[in-house]
Scaffold this motif. Structure first.
Motif, mmCIF file in Angstrom:
data_model
loop_
_atom_site.group_PDB
_atom_site.id
_atom_site.type_symbol
_atom_site.label_atom_id
_atom_site.label_comp_id
_atom_site.label_asym_id
_atom_site.label_seq_id
_atom_site.Cartn_x
_atom_site.Cartn_y
_atom_site.Cartn_z
ATOM 1 N N GLU A 191 0.633 -1.122 0.119
ATOM 2 C CA GLU A 191 -0.009 0.144 0.076
ATOM 3 C C GLU A 191 0.878 1.212 -0.025
ATOM 4 O O GLU A 191 0.472 2.346 -0.622
ATOM 5 N N GLU A 192 1.830 1.430 0.712
ATOM 6 C CA GLU A 192 2.739 2.363 0.820
ATOM 7 C C GLU A 192 3.443 2.806 -0.669
ATOM 8 O O GLU A 192 3.582 3.730 -0.991
ATOM 9 N N LEU A 193 3.602 1.522 -1.345
ATOM 10 C CA LEU A 193 4.480 1.817 -2.709
ATOM 11 C C LEU A 193 3.121 2.485 -3.563
ATOM 12 O O LEU A 193 3.529 3.317 -4.397
ATOM 13 N N VAL A 194 2.006 1.899 -3.601
ATOM 14 C CA VAL A 194 1.016 2.496 -4.378
ATOM 15 C C VAL A 194 0.745 3.693 -4.085
ATOM 16 O O VAL A 194 0.534 5.027 -5.000
ATOM 17 N N LYS A 195 0.860 4.418 -2.819
ATOM 18 C CA LYS A 195 0.324 5.760 -2.689
ATOM 19 C C LYS A 195 1.703 6.566 -3.028
ATOM 20 O O LYS A 195 1.309 7.717 -3.412
ATOM 21 N N LYS A 196 2.911 6.169 -2.915
ATOM 22 C CA LYS A 196 3.967 6.968 -3.374
ATOM 23 C C LYS A 196 3.888 7.186 -5.011
ATOM 24 O O LYS A 196 4.058 8.339 -5.544
ATOM 25 N N MET A 197 3.498 6.078 -5.622
ATOM 26 C CA MET A 197 3.420 6.222 -7.046
ATOM 27 C C MET A 197 2.082 7.263 -7.499
ATOM 28 O O MET A 197 2.283 7.896 -8.197
ATOM 29 N N VAL A 198 1.169 7.358 -6.794
ATOM 30 C CA VAL A 198 0.137 8.167 -7.098
ATOM 31 C C VAL A 198 0.385 9.590 -6.758
ATOM 32 O O VAL A 198 0.355 10.409 -7.337
ATOM 33 N N ALA A 199 1.205 9.717 -5.640
ATOM 34 C CA ALA A 199 1.604 11.077 -5.226
ATOM 35 C C ALA A 199 2.707 11.744 -6.280
ATOM 36 O O ALA A 199 2.544 12.895 -6.674
ATOM 37 N N ILE A 200 3.504 10.685 -7.038
ATOM 38 C CA ILE A 200 4.569 11.222 -7.862
ATOM 39 C C ILE A 200 3.434 11.487 -9.280
ATOM 40 O O ILE A 200 3.967 12.578 -10.035
ATOM 41 N N SER A 201 2.809 10.728 -9.511
ATOM 42 C CA SER A 201 1.941 11.002 -10.646
ATOM 43 C C SER A 201 1.004 12.209 -10.494
ATOM 44 O O SER A 201 1.040 13.014 -11.481
ATOM 45 N N LYS A 202 0.614 12.487 -9.392
ATOM 46 C CA LYS A 202 -0.230 13.929 -9.175
ATOM 47 C C LYS A 202 0.728 14.920 -9.540
ATOM 48 O O LYS A 202 0.428 16.033 -10.090
ATOM 49 N N GLU A 203 1.913 14.984 -8.753
ATOM 50 C CA GLU A 203 2.857 16.155 -8.816
ATOM 51 C C GLU A 203 2.992 16.412 -10.216
ATOM 52 O O GLU A 203 3.278 17.644 -10.478
#
Length: 261
Positions: A84-96
């Motif tokens: 879950e941590e990895l997924v949320k990091k990927m989402v954050a990078i994508s949004k940024e």
């Protein structure tokens, strides 16, 4: 050599650019099934999106999500969700960076924005039917991720730990699109675990693929075939090179092994 299992990538291997497959491909699959050889679809696609194709080819075993989920005759053999941590990091990078993404669970595909032009193009390219907008509620169920609109110099943003590898998706009109792979979760590893379950050795298996996400699969099996239309970097990892998907590459490769006529 007596063969017991065949693993087939879908896009660019079974399916031609117009999403159709050759009757020779279907015939080759059936000839092997008639010999008692188990046939698997081995794809980066989510399994819930390929059931219609599987039914038309009389196949009911799968390696999906680039090896994160393996199913043999309705039995789950491999189930490797992302942290879950990895997924949320990927989402954050994508949004940024204002990139697009699609994340896959075992039931649906979740886009950052299902109605964006990039998402619609991706969904149409892979003929996806079960799609929704992503919410963090499914962050603990993700089996795979594809990111879109990522320039070459931005790829490293997503390689946030040594286990992450990006494999370019080279299908039709898709550009700057990458599957997020894990070094310990790939088609080759899933096949290895599946063969252990079936008590089959690697030497008794065959695989066909065309993309870099097929590298580990082609390296692991006894007889690995790169399609004529494959990514040029893939050829070094395959024992054989066959003709292209539009020139009956699967049939011709199996004929070379003396398995079809």
């Amino acid at each position: 050599m007596s063969f017991k299992a065949l693993f087939l990538d879908i896009d660019g291997t079974i399916l031609r650019p117009d999403h159709s497959y050759s009757e020779k491909t279907k015939d080759a699959i059936q000839q092997l099934k008639n010999k008692g050889i188990e046939v698997f679809l081995a794809t980066g696609r989510p399994i819930h999106e390929i059931k219609e194709l599987a039914t038309s080819l009389n196949i009911d075993s799968f390696i999906g999500y680039n090896g994160a989920l393996a199913i043999y005759n309705n039995e789950t053999v491999v189930d490797e969700t992302m942290s879950e941590e990895l997924v949320k990091k990927m989402v954050a990078i994508s949004k940024e960076k204002q990139h697009e993404f699609v994340m896959y669970t075992n039931k649906k595909s979740y886009f950052a924005n299902v109605d964006s032009p990039s998402s619609r193009n991706f969904s149409e390219t892979f003929q996806m039917k079960y799609t929704e907008n992503y919410t963090s509620d499914v962050a603990d169920q993700i089996l795979g991720i594809t990111i879109m609109n990522v320039k070459e110099n931005e790829k490293t943003l997503y390689q946030i730990d040594p286990s992450i590898v990006l494999a370019e998706v080279k299908v039709n009109n898709l550009n700057d699109t990458y599957d997020v792979l894990r070094t310990n979760v790939n088609k080759g590893e899933a096949i290895k675990k599946t063969l252990e379950r079936l008590n089959i050795t690697a030497d008794e298996t065959i695989a066909f693929g065309d993309g870099m996400n097929d590298k580990e699969m082609l390296q692991f099996v006894g007889e690995g075939f790169a399609m004529g239309n494959a990514n040029p970097n893939l050829f070094q990892f395959a024992k054989h090179k066959t003709t292209s998907v539009t020139e009956d590459g699967i049939f011709n490769g199996l004929k070379k092994l003396g398995l079809v006529h």
